[in-house]
Design an enzyme around this catalytic site. Structure first.
Site, short mmCIF file in Angstrom:
data_model
loop_
_atom_site.label_atom_id
_atom_site.label_comp_id
_atom_site.label_asym_id
_atom_site.label_seq_id
_atom_site.Cartn_x
_atom_site.Cartn_y
_atom_site.Cartn_z
N ARG A 1 0.89 -1.17 0.00
CA ARG A 1 0.00 0.00 0.00
C ARG A 1 0.92 1.22 0.00
O ARG A 1 1.55 1.53 1.03
CB ARG A 1 -0.90 -0.03 1.23
CG ARG A 1 -1.89 1.13 1.32
CD ARG A 1 -2.77 0.94 2.54
NE ARG A 1 -3.63 2.09 2.81
CZ ARG A 1 -4.84 2.26 2.30
NH1 ARG A 1 -5.33 1.35 1.49
NH2 ARG A 1 -5.56 3.33 2.59
N CYS B 1 -15.98 3.28 -0.68
CA CYS B 1 -14.91 2.40 -0.23
C CYS B 1 -14.46 2.68 1.20
O CYS B 1 -13.74 1.87 1.80
CB CYS B 1 -13.71 2.48 -1.18
SG CYS B 1 -12.92 4.11 -1.25
#
Length: 304
Positions: A99, A257
């Site tokens: 990430r 999200c």
């Protein structure tokens, strides 16, 4: 094989992963452990709630051992190259998730690692999120082919991946963004090359009209904080609210999200209402992560 872009997957791959995720969901606590004896390195340059917890729990429930590695805990933070980090980690673990701030980082990891690399978010794409979104859509509609998707807001990394997925699965997507904040031209071009026909408009009502799914995300993503005041001004009317949902088709659902800035890009009334599938979507992050890891770190690795 790696998962760097949602476009790394064929339509058949995506549908297979969704089916696998549904099986993991239905048999949670009773499914097998295809990652038994395997370890997953999880590189985090950006903080997270859903990504970290869903990946850690998914890996553990599959019998694997997740290793959380913040940028400050790695020698990356002291100047070691991404290539060297990828080579070393490949000697220890069976898969890497990352990430990261820059998409170039995950590309370099994939280039130099000898184990599967999974993009857990970059500034260009977020394929794991879109797989969860697609699973959520499949739970609410008989087929993904032909679904009408309306994206409301910033043409960001999540939007990019959704545009590409729409092209791959023959869904129709319309993106409503303020001028200058729409999806990248390269993404639109790639989607058209995949057979899609994404539309970009300025009016939220145009994207919402007749849509089966309305999707949004924060107006100020990580890395955009310096533009916050301007973005809050520009995006003021790009909000999923009851009025916009009423323009969508019968049975339309709303997705986000998360994390959500309630009262900005989505209202409480929608997010907590009967048409919201936001928390199903969040849960599905775990199930689709299981499907991806079982495939790339289990089945694919066993084929070698």
């Amino acid at each position: 094989m790696n998962l760097i872009s949602i476009a790394d997957l064929s339509g058949e791959d995506i549908l297979r992963l969704i089916q696998s995720a549904e099986a993991f969901r239905a048999r949670r606590g009773r499914h097998g452990q295809p990652l038994e004896g395997k370890s997953l390195a999880m590189i985090f340059e950006k903080p997270s709630t859903r990504t970290r917890v869903s990946l850690e729990v998914a890996a553990w429930e599959l019998g694997g051992h997740p290793l959380y590695l913040s940028a400050n805990e790695l020698q990356l933070g002291r100047g070691e190259t991404i290539a060297d980090t990828a080579r070393v980690l490949s000697r220890y673990v069976h898969g890497i998730t990352a990430r990261v701030h820059s998409h170039g980082t995950v590309l370099q990891l994939a280039e130099h690692a000898s184990v599967p690399v999974i993009n857990a978010l970059s500034d260009w794409e977020h394929p794991l999120q879109i797989l969860a979104d697609l699973q959520t859509m499949s739970q609410n509609f008989q087929a993904l082919d032909g679904l009408q998707i309306g994206w409301i807001g910033d043409g960001n990394n999540v939007c990019n991946s959704l545009i590409l997925a729409s092209a791959i699965l023959r869904m129709e997507i319309t993106v409503a963004s303020p001028p200058g904040y729409g999806p990248k031209a390269e993404i639109l071009e790639e989607a058209r090359a995949l057979g899609g026909s994404p539309r970009v408009v300025e009016e939220p009502e145009e994207a919402a009209g007749g849509a089966d799914v309305l999707v949004t995300d924060t107006w100020v993503s990580m890395g955009d904080e310096a533009e916050e005041a301007e973005r809050l001004r520009v995006f003021g009317r790009y909000q999923i609210n009851s009025q916009l949902m009423d323009l969508a088709g019968d049975g339309a659902i709303a997705l986000h999200c998360l994390p959500a800035h309630r009262g900005q890009e989505i209202t409480d009334e929608v997010m907590d209402g009967p048409r919201s599938r936001v928390f199903d979507e969040a849960e599905n992050r775990m199930h689709t992560s299981k499907a991806v890891m079982a495939w790339l770190m289990g089945e694919k690795q066993n084929e070698k």
